[in-house]
Structures are given as C-alpha cells and as structure tokens.
Enzyme design. Structure first.
Site, PDB file in Angstrom:
ATOM      1  CB  SER A  81      -0.938   0.011   1.211  1.00 67.02           C
ATOM      2  OG  SER A  81      -0.209   0.125   2.405  1.00 67.02           O
TER       3      SER A  81
ATOM      4  CE  LYS B 256      -3.016   1.920   4.289  1.00 63.55           C
ATOM      5  NZ  LYS B 256      -2.161   0.787   4.681  1.00 63.55           N
TER       6      LYS B 256
END
Lengths: 425, 147
Positions: free
Chosen positions: B62, B99
């Site tokens: 990601s 993230k």
C-alpha cells in the site's frame, strides 16, 4: 532541601507488554502464565475485572477462560526485559536520580523539583512521556518517603479520579489516604505481619502510623519500626550512598577447540551458570538479572562469524542453581545457530542484592518453606562439591527435554529478533 | 670475570608473549592513525530516541509510492508526535498499518500511497491509535534476483 521520592510503577506490566503489539487484544482480558504455563502471574485490567486471581493455577480457571474469551500468554521475559529497559531509560532522562526497584517500578529522586514545577504536574509529565515513548501506561506516587510513595502509587492505581498521579507530600493528605488504606497495602507489611497487626486492631495504614514504634519493634522487628517512621514522613531508606556489594558475577571461557553442536554449547553454558551461582551463594547474594553470550573467533576472518547475547530479568532475585540454569538454557537455545564454530561463551549474573532488600513476591510459586528447602538443597550441593572430587551438578545429562519449559502461548520477541518483528500492512 | 647466580634455570617462568593476530604494520606507523576519531554508526543516522524506537516489518504494497516495499524494515519513533503528512504506524480496527496521516481537511484520513488502495477516513466510532512515526526505511537489496 526536602527529600521527595516518586514511585513510578507500570500498570499490569506483563499484560501491557503483551498488548502493545496486539491492537486486536486492546479490550480483551489477557493473562500471563508462570514458567511452564502453570499459574497466573499477571492480569490485564479486564481479566482483573472478571475476578481472575493472581497465582491461580490455570487448570482451575479453564471454564472462565473459555466463557470470557480470556487470552493466554506464556511469560516472555525477552520482551518484558527489553520494554522494561526502555521504561527505565526514559525515566533516567527525566529525573536526576533513578533507582530501578524491579522490572516494572523505579524510585525517582524529585528533591528540588517543586521549585521549578508543581510535583503533581511533574508526575503527569513523567506519566505522559513514558506512555508516549514506550506505549506502556504507568502510575506515579509522590511523597517524602519511599513507603509513602508506594502508598501514593497504590492510590493512583486504585482511584480513577487521580488520573494516575498522586502527590502525597502534604501531611493532611497522607493521613486521609492512610485512614482508607488497609494495613496490608503498606510496603514491607507481608501477609503474616498484617494478620498479626489486624488481630491487634491495627487494620489501616493510619493505625500503624500512630502505633507506638518501640512496642511494635519488640513484637515484630526493627524493619516494622522503620516502616512506622516512614509512614510518619521520616525517610529512613535513603539513596544508597554506602559502597555497593559486588554488582555482577561473570563466568566465561574460551574453548580449547571450537564448539559446534548445541548440546555441547549448552553443557558449557550450564557449567558457567552453575559456577557463577556458586559464587553468588558464597557472597550471600541473589541475582536479579542474568545474561548469556557466545561468539565465534573473530580473528578467523575466513570463517563465518556469529555472536549473540541475551539477558533476562527475574521476577524474584534468586540464588537457586536450578532456576538460573533453566533460564540460561531458555535464553541460549533460540539464539543458537548451527554451522558456526563457537570460540567463547559466558554467563553473567547482575543486579545482585542481599536477601534483606528483596521484595517479597506474593505470587511466587514456591511457598516460603519450599524456598527454605531450596536453600538447604543448594547448601548441601555446595558442601559436597567443596569436599569431594565427585561433582554434584544440575541434571543437564537428563537431556534438553527435561529442561525445556512449556511455553505453549509464547508471543514473539517483537523487539529483539529481526525475524519476529511485528508486521504492518 | 665474576659470575652471579641468577637462579635455577628450571624455575624460570615462561613468558607468554601474546600473539596478535591482527595485522601489525611494520616500519612507519600509519600517518592516518591519529586522525581516526570514530567510525560511522548507522544507528546514529536512523535513531534519535533509542528507548522509544521500534522496528516493524512491512507486509503488502500500500505504500510503494513513497518507496516502502514488502519486507522492508521500518524504523518507528514513538517519541515524535504525529503531524499532518507524516508516515505513521497506526493500529486501526485491530490491525497495525502503515499509512500517510492526513489531518486536513477533516475527517482524519490514512492515505495509502498506491493507487490500487483506497484512503481510510476515520469516521465517528472508529478507533485509531497512532503507534509511532516512521523515520527511516531499511531495505536489503537481494542480489542475483531477476525480475
């Protein structure tokens, strides 16, 4: 200058360590089991709320475990030791003087701090920085003596309104809290003494503080007299300025020829551990931390190189060879790699203390009289080894299986092994 | 000529001369020797707060847009307060995730850096805990791998 102590104590330390890398267990009841997964040695807040008692054998609570989905962990001293070190390092950066008292608590010297910042505010800073840096929650108790700081910490943990920090430097507050605190919550008052005190009508800390020290010294000991004075705000356990006894004992050796197989390395390390423990008993000391290390010959640059070391903090300091040998082996085995020729190994015992200042561990497995038997066994062993050539030693020959600890619920060494790091997606 | 008895030859101690296995340069000492003050330590480069630094290993893709690949080791500093735009480790819905943290415009958002992944908006009732701020990426380059 007025002496001020703070006791910083981690909340449910082992359970908090286990939860740190397991967000899925954030609100789940968690318990940590003793060596060999025998009984409960730590409980998370949720497990305490379910009424799981400290020290209870795990097979007695099977149905509760199933019913409430309680999560079990084997003791992971590698993890707890590393996180403890982080907490203590963080504290050392905050206070001019830190006395590490056990794996999860430390006394700080806050004398003079109140000239700069109110003590309660400082307590909150300590609490916030420790949780920010390590992820482990702590409570802070502040008072003019260690015994009162312990009591302040008890209050900080017990009463939510305190938000984890209690400043007990004010005499009036001391007496108000002592009136509420049962006498067995006082530092240094064990189960036996508290039963006797209660029979005498001394049920609260305040009643103990107001008791006549001379009378109680006669009936109990000078230690209890000291406790009474500490409850009255007179610091009797100062920062240790006296020369310290031997801080560590090391036993290591270079091997005549490289040692390759694990059983051979184990045998050597067990021998070092036994010898170091013998020295420990000779000095009348108890070890709180032990370390194992081994390495290949770094001069032989053409050969593959590997070295490693690991250490563990014991819940209760010990001088029992059996405990130390067992711990040493459980540290050594996961570090061992085949395919190397090991040139040197050793065992170091540190955090040595005398019996007098060992904190009684009320959930320790052996009862006091078993402890006594262990001491007798060890002294018989030492005596035989002194007199004869035939050495009595640990039953290492019984093979590794005899020593292998049961660790069915062991969490990863999240912070000390590259192969066991927590994963992030 | 006189003689002095120094001692019985058999009682002489044998001197044990240590054998240095490191190479010793003969002749002139190295002129650089005095100038070596210290060596470079990678820890010094990557770690500002040792007691608050943890390592985690990346699973998944990601964050490949900012150069964080599967199997990379991330250096995480817990002592830093997470700010807008920091790469953070957060525990979200029982999982540890890496993230980019976006605080503006509200609501708080965890942004993946790979178009194949969706941003995660932190709505009311969701539990987000910041574990720490990622300060460095450690990647070992596998040799001899043909893609």
């Amino acid at each position: 200058m007025k002496t001020v102590f703070a006791l910083v104590d981690c909340n449910n330390f082992y359970a908090s360590c286990e939860k740190l890398f397991r967000p899925d267990l954030r609100d789940t009841p968690v318990i940590v089991l003793s060596n060999n997964d025998g009984c409960v040695v730590a409980r998370s807040r949720e497990a305490k709320a379910l009424g799981i008692k400290m020290g209870v054998p795990v097979h007695h609570i099977r149905s509760e475990i199933r019913l409430h989905g309680i999560h079990l962990f084997s003791s992971n001293y590698t993890l707890y030791g590393d996180l403890s070190r982080r907490v203590m390092t963080t504290l050392e950066a905050l206070a001019p003087r830190v006395d590490v008292y056990s794996i999860d608590e430390a006394f700080l010297d806050l004398s003079g701090v109140e000239r700069v910042v109110p003590l309660r505010d400082f307590g909150h800073q300590v609490k916030d920085i420790v949780v920010q840096n390590t992820g482990l929650p702590v409570c802070v108790g502040i008072a003019p003596t260690r015994t009162l700081a312990k009591l302040a910490n008890y209050a900080a943990k017990k009463y939510r309104a305190t938000e984890g920090v209690v400043d007990l430097t004010d005499t009036g507050r001391q007496r108000r809290l002592m009136a509420l605190a049962p006498v067995d919550e006082v530092w240094g008052v064990g189960r036996k003494i508290s039963a006797k005190l209660q029979a005498m009508g001394i049920t609260t800390a305040l009643k103990l503080a107001d008791a006549d020290p001379a009378t109680l010294r006669k009936q109990f000991s000078v230690i209890l007299e000291r406790t009474i004075r500490e409850l009255n705000g007179i610091a009797c356990i100062p920062w240790e300025d006296a020369p310290q006894p031997k801080k560590q004992i090391m036993c290591s050796r270079s091997f005549g020829s490289p040692v390759k197989a694990l059983p051979d390395l184990e045998e050597a390390v067990v021998q070092f551990a036994s010898r170091a423990t013998e020295k420990l008993r000779k000095g009348g000391q108890y070890a709180g931390t032990l370390m194992v290390f081994f390495r290949t010959n770094s001069f032989r640059t053409e050969l593959p190189q590997y070295s490693n070391s690991a250490s563990v903090g014991l819940i209760t300091p010990t001088q029992d060879s059996r405990v130390i040998v067992q711990q040493v082996l459980s540290l050594l085995r996961p570090m061992y790699r085949p395919g190397y020729g090991y040139a040197k190994a050793g065992v170091m015992l540190s955090d040595l203390v005398n019996k007098a200042i060992i904190q009684e561990d009320f959930f320790a497995n052996p009862s006091p009289d078993q402890d006594d038997r262990a001491a007798r066994l060890m002294s018989v062993m030492d005596e035989i080894n002194r007199r004869s050539r035939t050495k009595v030693c640990s039953a290492r020959q019984a093979g590794p299986a005899a020593y292998a600890m049961r660790k069915e619920h062991l969490s990863p060494a999240y912070t000390t092994d590259w192969r066991q790091l927590p994963g992030v997606t | 000529m006189s003689c002095i008895l120094l001692g019985d030859a058999q009682t002489f101690l044998r001197l044990r001369i240590p054998l240095f296995l490191e190479r010793v340069s003969a002749g002139f000492p190295s002129p650089a020797e005095d100038y070596i003050e210290k060596t470079l330590d990678l820890n010094e480069l990557c770690i500002q707060h040792p007691a608050a630094t943890f390592f985690v290993r990346v699973q998944g893709e990601s964050m490949i847009g900012v150069g964080i690949f599967p199997d990379d080791v991330l250096v995480v500093d817990r002592s830093l307060r997470a700010q807008h735009g920091d790469i953070i480790i957060a525990s979200l819905e029982s999982e540890m995730t890496v993230k980019e943290l976006h605080l503006t415009p509200p609501p708080v958002c965890l942004l993946p850096r790979n178009p194949a992944y969706q941003p995660i908006f932190i709505e009311d009732g969701m539990v987000l805990e910041v574990f720490g701020v990622v300060t460095n990426v450690v990647r070992s380059l596998k040799r001899g791998r043909k893609s």
